[in-house]
Scaffold this motif. Structure first.
Motif, PDB file in Angstrom:
ATOM      1  N   VAL A   1      -0.164  44.054  55.217  1.00 59.75           N
ATOM      2  CA  VAL A   1       1.042  44.228  54.421  1.00 59.75           C
ATOM      3  C   VAL A   1       1.715  42.873  54.259  1.00 59.75           C
ATOM      4  O   VAL A   1       1.697  42.036  55.169  1.00 59.75           O
ATOM      5  CB  VAL A   1       2.001  45.244  55.096  1.00 59.75           C
ATOM      6  CG1 VAL A   1       2.433  44.766  56.479  1.00 59.75           C
ATOM      7  CG2 VAL A   1       3.204  45.522  54.216  1.00 59.75           C
ATOM      8  N   GLY A   2       2.285  42.644  53.079  1.00 63.30           N
ATOM      9  CA  GLY A   2       2.953  41.379  52.818  1.00 63.30           C
ATOM     10  C   GLY A   2       4.211  41.208  53.649  1.00 63.30           C
ATOM     11  O   GLY A   2       4.950  42.166  53.880  1.00 63.30           O
ATOM     12  N   GLY A   3       4.466  39.987  54.088  1.00 62.77           N
ATOM     13  CA  GLY A   3       5.595  39.702  54.955  1.00 62.77           C
ATOM     14  C   GLY A   3       6.907  39.512  54.215  1.00 62.77           C
ATOM     15  O   GLY A   3       6.953  39.437  52.979  1.00 62.77           O
ATOM     16  N   GLU A   4       7.967  39.429  55.000  1.00 65.26           N
ATOM     17  CA  GLU A   4       9.301  39.183  54.458  1.00 65.26           C
ATOM     18  C   GLU A   4       9.526  37.681  54.270  1.00 65.26           C
ATOM     19  O   GLU A   4       8.778  36.852  54.790  1.00 65.26           O
ATOM     20  CB  GLU A   4      10.361  39.724  55.417  1.00 65.26           C
ATOM     21  CG  GLU A   4      10.226  41.196  55.766  1.00 65.26           C
ATOM     22  CD  GLU A   4      10.654  42.106  54.631  1.00 65.26           C
ATOM     23  OE1 GLU A   4      11.204  41.599  53.646  1.00 65.26           O
ATOM     24  OE2 GLU A   4      10.439  43.326  54.748  1.00 65.26           O
ATOM     25  N   VAL A   5      10.567  37.335  53.533  1.00 69.48           N
ATOM     26  CA  VAL A   5      10.986  35.940  53.416  1.00 69.48           C
ATOM     27  C   VAL A   5      11.840  35.611  54.640  1.00 69.48           C
ATOM     28  O   VAL A   5      12.861  36.265  54.891  1.00 69.48           O
ATOM     29  CB  VAL A   5      11.782  35.709  52.112  1.00 69.48           C
ATOM     30  CG1 VAL A   5      12.269  34.266  52.039  1.00 69.48           C
ATOM     31  CG2 VAL A   5      10.911  36.052  50.901  1.00 69.48           C
TER      32      VAL A   5
ATOM     33  N   PRO B   1       8.559  40.425  60.774  1.00 73.20           N
ATOM     34  CA  PRO B   1       9.568  39.426  61.135  1.00 73.20           C
ATOM     35  C   PRO B   1      10.416  39.027  59.931  1.00 73.20           C
ATOM     36  O   PRO B   1       9.903  38.868  58.820  1.00 73.20           O
ATOM     37  CB  PRO B   1       8.737  38.243  61.640  1.00 73.20           C
ATOM     38  CG  PRO B   1       7.372  38.446  61.067  1.00 73.20           C
ATOM     39  CD  PRO B   1       7.182  39.917  60.949  1.00 73.20           C
ATOM     40  N   THR B   2      11.702  38.867  60.164  1.00 68.78           N
ATOM     41  CA  THR B   2      12.632  38.445  59.113  1.00 68.78           C
ATOM     42  C   THR B   2      13.248  37.090  59.416  1.00 68.78           C
ATOM     43  O   THR B   2      13.965  36.540  58.596  1.00 68.78           O
ATOM     44  CB  THR B   2      13.762  39.479  58.934  1.00 68.78           C
ATOM     45  OG1 THR B   2      14.448  39.635  60.179  1.00 68.78           O
ATOM     46  CG2 THR B   2      13.203  40.826  58.498  1.00 68.78           C
ATOM     47  N   THR B   3      12.993  36.573  60.616  1.00 69.14           N
ATOM     48  CA  THR B   3      13.488  35.246  61.006  1.00 69.14           C
ATOM     49  C   THR B   3      12.338  34.457  61.614  1.00 69.14           C
ATOM     50  O   THR B   3      11.305  35.023  62.001  1.00 69.14           O
ATOM     51  CB  THR B   3      14.629  35.330  62.030  1.00 69.14           C
ATOM     52  OG1 THR B   3      14.105  35.828  63.272  1.00 69.14           O
ATOM     53  CG2 THR B   3      15.751  36.238  61.541  1.00 69.14           C
TER      54      THR B   3
END
Length: 540
Positions: free
Chosen positions: A334-338, A205-207
Motif C-alpha cells: 500500500v502506498g505510504g503517507e507524506v 507512518p505519518t512522521t
C-alpha cells in the motif's frame, strides 16, 4: 551530456526500476515496403498513411532498456508501423549502460545517423549541436508536418516554453506526461507491505519518527515466520532514492524532482543548493542512523535495476521506494503517507514536470527526409499513436473493457513465462525505460503508474505536491561550457559524499569541510550560471 550524466542515468533508473491500439492510422496497413533512398520532400508526403508515396529508409540510433527485446527490427511495434507508414528504420542499438558513451563518441567523430531516438539528449547538447548545425531546428517542421504535437503545444504554451532553447529554436521532441495524470507525475513513492504492518499492529507512518519505528520493528521481528531475521525493512536503488523521498519532510525539493540539487529558499526567495542546506545534513544523519542499525546495508548503494527487481520479487521486502509493485509482480503493498518532518514541513517533493525530456527525438544534418521523419514521429503524439505506443495491439496485448477503458491482456499481466509487466510489454513495445517522443496519458498507459494501487497512492500524495514544478532549464553555449565545467565535479562530489556520510565513512564533524570543498570547486559560480537559466525559464 557531461553535467547531466548522473541525472540522465537516474531518470532512466526511475523509469525502469518501477515504471514500469489497434494499429490504427488514417489508412490500413499495407504490405511491408522495400526501403529506398528516394527523396521525400513535402510534396511527396501523403496526408494520411502511408506517410510517403515511395518507401524510404532512415538510419536511427537508440538504446534498448533491460526489459525490452533488443531485436527492434523484429519487434511488432516497428514492424507494424513500417507497414503503416512506408518508412523502414535501420536501427543502430546499444545497451542502456553504453548509450551515453556511444552517443558522445558518435557526435564527436561526426559518424552519427539521421535520427537520434529515445536517448533524452540533454539541453546542453541540444544547444551545443544545434548551434553548430549538427542538429536541425524543428520549429517549421513542427508547424508544417507535426499537427498532433503542434496542437499540444498550442494548447499548453508551457510545453513550448520548456522545449525552446535560448536561440529560439526547438532541437528535440519531448517526452511528455499528461498534467492531469497524477500517478505518473508523482513518480517514486513509498510502499509498505500491508500484512506486515497489520502483524505489527502499526499504522502507516505519518512522521519521520514513526517511519523509523516501523523500519526498526520490521528489522527486529520474524514477520515471514521462518525463524530467521532475514526481513528487509526497506529497499531502494541507491541512497538518492530514499533521500529524495525524505526531502519533503525537511521542506527541500520544493520545485520537484527534475532539479534534485537546486530549489528555492522560501525565506529569501533565492535559489538554494540543497546539498549544503542544514536540512539536507539532518536527512543524511537520519539515514546514517538507519545504516548503523543495519536497517539497510551498503549493498543498496550500488544495486542494479535488475537486482532490485529480482530481489523485490521474492516478497521479503517490508517497504521500498519506487513507482509501484506491479513492475516486479508484487502484491500486498500500500502506498505510504507524506511524512511530516521534525520542523513541521510536509511536502511531496518527488513530483515530475510534464516535460520529462526535450531530446527524445532529434534530427541531424545527415537526414535526407526531414519532413517524413517528423511525420513519422508525430504520429505517436496522436490519440491512436499513443494507444499503439503504450498499449500495443487489441486482442494481443490489450483489450477494451465494457466501459470503454483499456486493459492489458493476461499475456502481459499474467505472463505464462513469468515475465514481469515491463518484460512482457518489452516483447512487443519499447517504452519501458526509454525517453519516448510521445505523451503518457492515464487512459492509454497501464504500466506501473497506471495500476490501481499506484493511482490510489498518487491521489494520497497529490495534495502535498509543490505549487510549482520545474522542467529543464536551458543555457547559452557559453553558459553551457561553464556549468558543465563546474557542475560535473560538483555533482560527482555530492553523490560520493552522500554515500560516505550515510555509511559513516566520513563523520558529520567534517560537514563544514565538505561545504568548504564545494565552495572551492566553484559552487558560487555554478549557482550564478544556474540562476541565469532560472531567470530565462521564468521569462520565456
Amino acid at each position: 551530456m557531461k553535467r547531466v550524466t548522473l541525472i540522465i542515468l537516474m531518470l532512466v533508473l526511475f523509469s525502469t526500476v518501477l515504471l514500469t491500439a489497434c494499429s490504427g492510422g488514417t489508412a490500413k496497413p499495407t504490405t511491408s515496403p522495400s526501403p529506398s533512398d528516394a527523396p521525400s520532400g513535402s510534396d511527396a508526403l501523403n496526408p494520411g498513411m502511408p506517410i510517403v508515396n515511395s518507401p524510404i529508409s532512415l538510419k536511427v540510433f537508440s538504446y534498448y532498456p533491460a526489459a525490452v527485446n533488443p531485436d527492434w527490427g523484429n519487434i511488432r511495434l516497428w514492424k507494424d508501423y513500417e507497414k503503416m507508414s512506408g518508412i523502414h528504420i535501420d536501427w543502430d542499438l546499444v545497451p542502456a549502460a553504453n548509450m551515453t558513451e556511444r552517443l558522445n563518441l558518435m557526435l564527436a567523430s561526426g559518424d552519427y545517423p539521421e535520427i537520434i531516438y529515445g536517448t533524452g539528449v540533454s539541453n546542453l547538447d541540444l544547444i551545443k549541436y544545434g548551434e553548430t548545425k549538427v542538429f536541425l531546428p524543428l520549429n517549421d517542421l513542427i508547424d508544417n508536418h507535426a499537427p498532433n504535437l503542434k496542437k499540444l503545444l498550442d494548447e499548453n504554451p508551457s510545453i513550448r516554453k520548456s522545449i525552446t532553447m535560448p536561440d529560439g529554436n526547438i532541437y528535440g521532441l519531448p517526452t511528455l506526461f499528461d498534467p492531469e495524470f497524477s500517478s505518473v507525475l508523482s513518480g517514486q513513492k513509498f510502499w509498505v507491505k500491508e500484512d506486515w504492518l497489520k502483524q505489527l499492529g502499526m499504522k502507516l507512518p505519518t512522521t519521520v519518527d514513526e517511519l523509523y519505528l516501523l523500519l526498526k520493528a520490521i528489522h527486529e521481528n520474524d514477520l515471514n515466520k521462518n525463524g530467521k531475521q532475514d526481513e528487509t525493512p526497506i529497499y531502494f536503488s541507491g541512497p538518492q532514492h530514499l533521500l529524495s523521498y525524505l526531502k519533503g519532510a525537511w521542506g527541500l525539493g520544493n520545485r520537484g524532482s527534475k532539479h534534485y540539487l537546486v530549489d528555492v529558499d522560501q525565506k529569501t526567495n533565492q535559489l538554494r543548493f540543497i546539498p549544503t542546506d542544514p536540512g539536507y545534513k539532518e536527512i543524511l544523519e537520519f539515514m546514517n542512523k538507519l545504516f548503523k542499525e543495519n536497517i539497510f546495508t551498503k549493498e543498496l548503494f550500488t544495486i542494479t535495476n535488475e537486482e532490485f527487481v529480482a530481489r523485490a520479487g521474492e516478497g521479503n521486502i517490508g517497504t521500498f521506494v519506487g513507482i509501484g509493485p506491479a513492475a516486479f509482480n508484487g502484491t500486498g503493498y500500500v502506498g505510504g503517507e507524506v511524512l511530516k518532518g521534525p520542523h513541521g514541513d510536509q511536502m511531496y517533493s518527488l513530483v515530475n514536470p510534464s516535460v520529462i525530456a526535450n531530446g527524445a527525438f532529434v534530427l541531424t544534418d545527415k537526414n535526407k527526409h526531414p519532413e517524413a521523419s517528423m511525420r513519422w514521429a508525430d504520429y505517436f503524439y496522436s490519440e491512436e499513436g499513443v494507444r499503439m505506443y503504450f498499449m500495443g495491439f487489441e486482442g494481443d496485448t490489450y483489450k477494451v473493457t465494457e466501459d470503454g477503458n483499456y486493459e492489458y491482456t493476461d499475456e502481459i499481466v499474467k505472463n505464462p513465462k513469468g515475465l514481469n509487466l515491463n518484460q512482457a510489454i518489452g516483447q512487443y513495445l519499447v517504452w519501458p525505460g526509454l525517453f519516448y517522443p510521445s505523451m503518457v496519458k492515464q487512459k492509454t498507459f497501464k504500466g506501473t503508474e497506471g495500476s490501481v494501487d499506484a493511482i490510489a497512492a498518487a491521489e494520497k500524495v497529490k495534495p502535498y505536491f509543490p505549487k510549482e514544478t520545474w522542467a529543464d532549464f536551458s543555457y547559452t553555449p557559453e553558459e553551457n561550457d561553464q556549468i558543465t565545467a563546474y557542475g560535473t565535479d560538483i555533482a560527482t562530489y555530492v553523490m560520493e559524499m552522500q554515500a560516505k556520510f550515510v555509511s559513516g565513512e566520513v563523520p558529520f564533524t567534517d560537514w563544514d569541510k565538505y561545504v568548504a570543498t564545494l565552495k572551492k570547486m566553484g559552487l558560487d559560480k555554478y549557482m550564478e550560471i544556474y540562476n541565469l537559466g532560472y531567470q530565462r525559464y521564468q521569462n520565456n
